[in-house]
Each structure stands twice: as structure tokens, then as C-alpha cells.
Design an enzyme around this catalytic site. Structure first.
Site, PDB file in Angstrom:
ATOM      1  N   GLU A  48       0.901  -1.300  -0.063  1.00  0.00           N
ATOM      2  CA  GLU A  48      -0.001  -0.200  -0.085  1.00  0.00           C
ATOM      3  C   GLU A  48       0.888   1.326   0.126  1.00  0.00           C
ATOM      4  O   GLU A  48       1.999   1.294   0.831  1.00  0.00           O
ATOM      5  CB  GLU A  48      -0.980  -0.008   1.225  1.00  0.00           C
ATOM      6  CG  GLU A  48      -1.833   1.228   1.147  1.00  0.00           C
ATOM      7  CD  GLU A  48      -2.613   1.020   2.545  1.00  0.00           C
ATOM      8  OE1 GLU A  48      -3.954   0.952   2.504  1.00  0.00           O
ATOM      9  OE2 GLU A  48      -2.203   0.840   3.682  1.00  0.00           O
ATOM     10  N   LYS A 130      -8.663   3.362  -2.778  1.00  0.00           N
ATOM     11  CA  LYS A 130      -9.266   2.689  -1.148  1.00  0.00           C
ATOM     12  C   LYS A 130     -10.684   3.334  -0.897  1.00  0.00           C
ATOM     13  O   LYS A 130     -10.637   4.503  -1.091  1.00  0.00           O
ATOM     14  CB  LYS A 130      -8.148   2.989  -0.054  1.00  0.00           C
ATOM     15  CG  LYS A 130      -8.773   2.268   1.089  1.00  0.00           C
ATOM     16  CD  LYS A 130      -7.461   2.153   1.952  1.00  0.00           C
ATOM     17  CE  LYS A 130      -7.664   1.444   3.323  1.00  0.00           C
ATOM     18  NZ  LYS A 130      -6.444   1.767   4.221  1.00  0.00           N
ATOM     19  N   CYS A 164      -5.143  -3.019   2.459  1.00  0.00           N
ATOM     20  CA  CYS A 164      -5.020  -3.030   3.937  1.00  0.00           C
ATOM     21  C   CYS A 164      -6.433  -3.456   4.762  1.00  0.00           C
ATOM     22  O   CYS A 164      -6.760  -4.444   4.480  1.00  0.00           O
ATOM     23  CB  CYS A 164      -4.650  -1.468   4.446  1.00  0.00           C
ATOM     24  SG  CYS A 164      -4.079  -1.295   6.372  1.00  0.00           S
TER      25      CYS A 164
END
Length: 341
Positions: A48, A130, A164
């Protein structure tokens, strides 16, 4: 198109960026791409926000203190169509390898936690953001929308990606499972913050989330992680207290099979490198035989998910030949097509 049960080698990155340095981190990423290809990998996945590094400073002190990093972080984030992005796409093409790049995406005056999937021909397979930055990440990054929950056909199978703690959101995961995802990129930062003091941020929980995703989805999970380097610690940790809050190391890159077994080699948490695994998509039918979460083991008559992929852009441009909209500028509501996901 997807080949019938392809077999290939995948690589997951465990490395530190050259923190807050776009050009140097692109150089490092290209070096890792070349290394993976030389070792026979057809897919490489990055952590990430590998470019220009995860902004751990947002967890360490006040917003006022963080402002010393804000412009540098913005200026060194990656913009699509830039010379740096073109270099990365060219590296994928030259090495004939699919690249799943985690990066801070710069778009206008905003940043997003991006994942860019580049095909082995150097062309873009997908760009995603995200969906919901976690906790203090929201002080830096904007949000994605339903378009970012997509699985894509490729010669290596049906490939998807999340970042994540998206792996702790059950409906987000199910949206991917329902698209028959076969190869999943689970991009993580390092597991470095608040060592010993916040169990849900540590490696046990988060590597467990990657393993659980593989079992729940009946898919392969490629889980790269970053490292906090000593140089990063020196940049962000100006007191002993901050050094205690952000541990050097934190790398736990791993690759999981659909039955939950870890099939890659591993590295020490402070060690940089690549972990590899040989992927055989034929294993998926064995894993989904007992439990296909969005197929024979589902009960859509009892519970079902609606995935809304309508854009949530800040502006919609209407012209004289555009269809009429209501005052909210939203598309009319329609009965969800459950097969559309």
C-alpha cells in the site's frame, strides 16, 4: 481472456520506499520489477502506498506537526500520465510482467490510496482507490466509490485488489467474491505502528486477515508489505517517544493458497526482498467444492449484497442532448441486478 487453469509464479514485495522521493522510489520499484521477472514471476505486487511511502507521521503527532510533511508528500505522489507513470508502465511491458502497484495517487489537489494494475503489455488493466481510508488516513486521502470494487479478466485469471483494512470489511470482501475473483492482491503497509500496544494493528491480526480472505473467497492472495527503514525512522521520529511508537521493520509479505496454506517463502521482518509462490488456479475448484461463498454455498433468498457502481464525481456535465435528471443529479433508482456483480 483467461486461460483454462493457468499456472504461473507470483512475487510479493517486502521493501521500504525511498521515503518522500518519487523518482528514487520509481527507480527502486523498477529494479524490483526486473528482479521478479528475472526469477520467472509473471505477477509482482507492491505494498500500500509504496510510492512515495506510507505516511506514518499521521499516527505520531498533531496535525500541526504533520504539516511539515504535507507538501513533500503531495509533490512526490504519483500522477497518472506523468513521465514517472510512463516509466513504470514501460518496465511492465519490457519485462512482460503484470504489476500491481500501490501508490499515493495525485489527482488535482487531492490524494487517494491507489492501486494500479498494469498488464504485461504495459497497458492499464485497472485503476482503483481505497474505498474508505482508515482512521487518521482520512486527514490525507480522499475516498473511492463503487467503481473501485471490480475484478478483471486477464491471462493470469480473474484479478482483483484491495488495500489494508478493506480486508476487514465483510461487504467489501463479498463484492469481490461474488465476481469469482481468483487472484487477489492484498496490499498492506508495514506492521510497525504502536508495537505491542494495539493488537489489531499488528502482524497477527492482519496476516490473519489475508489468510482468512483466501479461505473465504476460495482464491489465491498475494500480500505484499512494506518496511519502515532506519532512514524513514530518522525522518519521522524526532523524539524517543516517536521512535517507540514506530518500529523499524514490520515486513510480513506472504502468499496464500485457497485452502489457507502459506505457499511462499518468508523473510525476516526487517529484511528487504521478494517472496515467491507458484500459483495453480486449478486448486480453486477443490477449495470451492465444499463452500463457494457466492455460488452453491450462498443463500441470496435470505441475504444478498447490492453493489452500486454509479460514479460519485464532484461534477456532472449536462448538455442539451443529455437525459433529464432530477434535482439531486442522481441516476434514477433501479431494481438491483444481482447478477451484475
Amino acid at each position: 481472456m483467461t486461460k483454462q487453469n493457468p499456472k504461473f509464479r507470483a512475487a510479493a514485495v517486502q521493501a521500504a520506499p525511498v521515503f518522500l522521493d518519487l523518482e528514487a522510489t520509481v527507480d527502486k520499484a523498477i529494479g524490483l520489477i526486473e528482479q521478479a521477472a528475472q526469477n520467472g514471476a509473471e505477477l509482482i505486487a507492491f505494498p500500500e502506498t509504496f510510492i512515495p511511502g506510507y505516511p506514518w507521521y499521521i499516527w505520531l503527532d498533531s496535525v500541526a506537526w504533520q504539516m511539515q510533511f504535507a507538501q513533500r508528500y503531495f509533490d512526490n505522489s504519483l500522477e497518472y500520465g506523468s513521465p514517472q507513470a510512463e516509466r513504470l508502465a514501460r518496465a511492465a511491458r519490457d519485462n512482460k510482467i503484470m504489476v500491481a502497484l500501490g501508490h499515493s495517487e495525485r489527482d488535482g489537489g487531492s490524494l487517494y490510496m491507489g492501486q494500479w494494475l498494469i498488464g504485461p503489455d504495459g497497458r492499464t488493466v485497472s485503476k482503483r482507490r481505497k474505498l474508505k481510508p482508515t482512521h487518521v488516513e482520512r486527514t490525507v486521502f480522499g475516498e473511492g466509490d463503487g467503481r473501485d470494487l471490480s475484478v478483471h479478466d486477464s491471462e493470469l485469471g480473474k484479478v482483483g485488489a484491495l488495500c489494508c483494512w478493506e480486508h476487514l470489511q465483510p461487504l467489501t470482501k463479498y463484492a469481490m467474491f461474488a465476481q469469482n475473483e481468483q487472484v487477489h492482491i492484498a496490499a498492506w503497509p508495514s506492521f510497525s505502528i504502536f508495537p505491542g500496544g494495539a493488537y489489531q494493528l499488528g502482524p497477527e491480526v492482519n496476516t490473519g486477515a489475508s489468510r482468512a480472505y483466501a479461505v473465504e473467497g476460495g482464491c489465491f492472495v498475494i500480500a505484499p508489505t512494506a518496511i519502515v527503514s532506519p532512514e524513514m525512522s530518522e525522518i519521522m521520529c524526532d523524539t524517543d517517544t516517536k521512535k517507540a511508537l514506530l518500529a523499524v521493520g514490520g515486513g510480513y509479505a506472504q502468499i496464500y493458497a485457497p485452502d489457507g496454506q502459506m505457499i511462499s517463502n518468508t523473510l525476516a521482518p526487517e529484511e528487504e526482498g521478494l517472496v515467491y509462490a507458484d500459483i495453480d488456479l486449478g486448486m480453486i475448484s477443490l477449495a470451492k467444492g465444499p463452500a463457494d461463498p457466492a455460488g452453491h454455498y450462498s443463500r441470496p433468498d435470505v441475504t444478498r449484497l447490492v453493489l452500486d457502481r454509479r460514479p460519485r464525481d464532484a461534477m456532472s456535465v449536462l448538455s442539451s442532448d443529455s437525459p433529464a435528471r432530477d434535482a439531486t443529479n442522481e441516476l434514477p433508482e433501479e431494481e438491483p441486478d444481482l447478477k451484475a456483480v
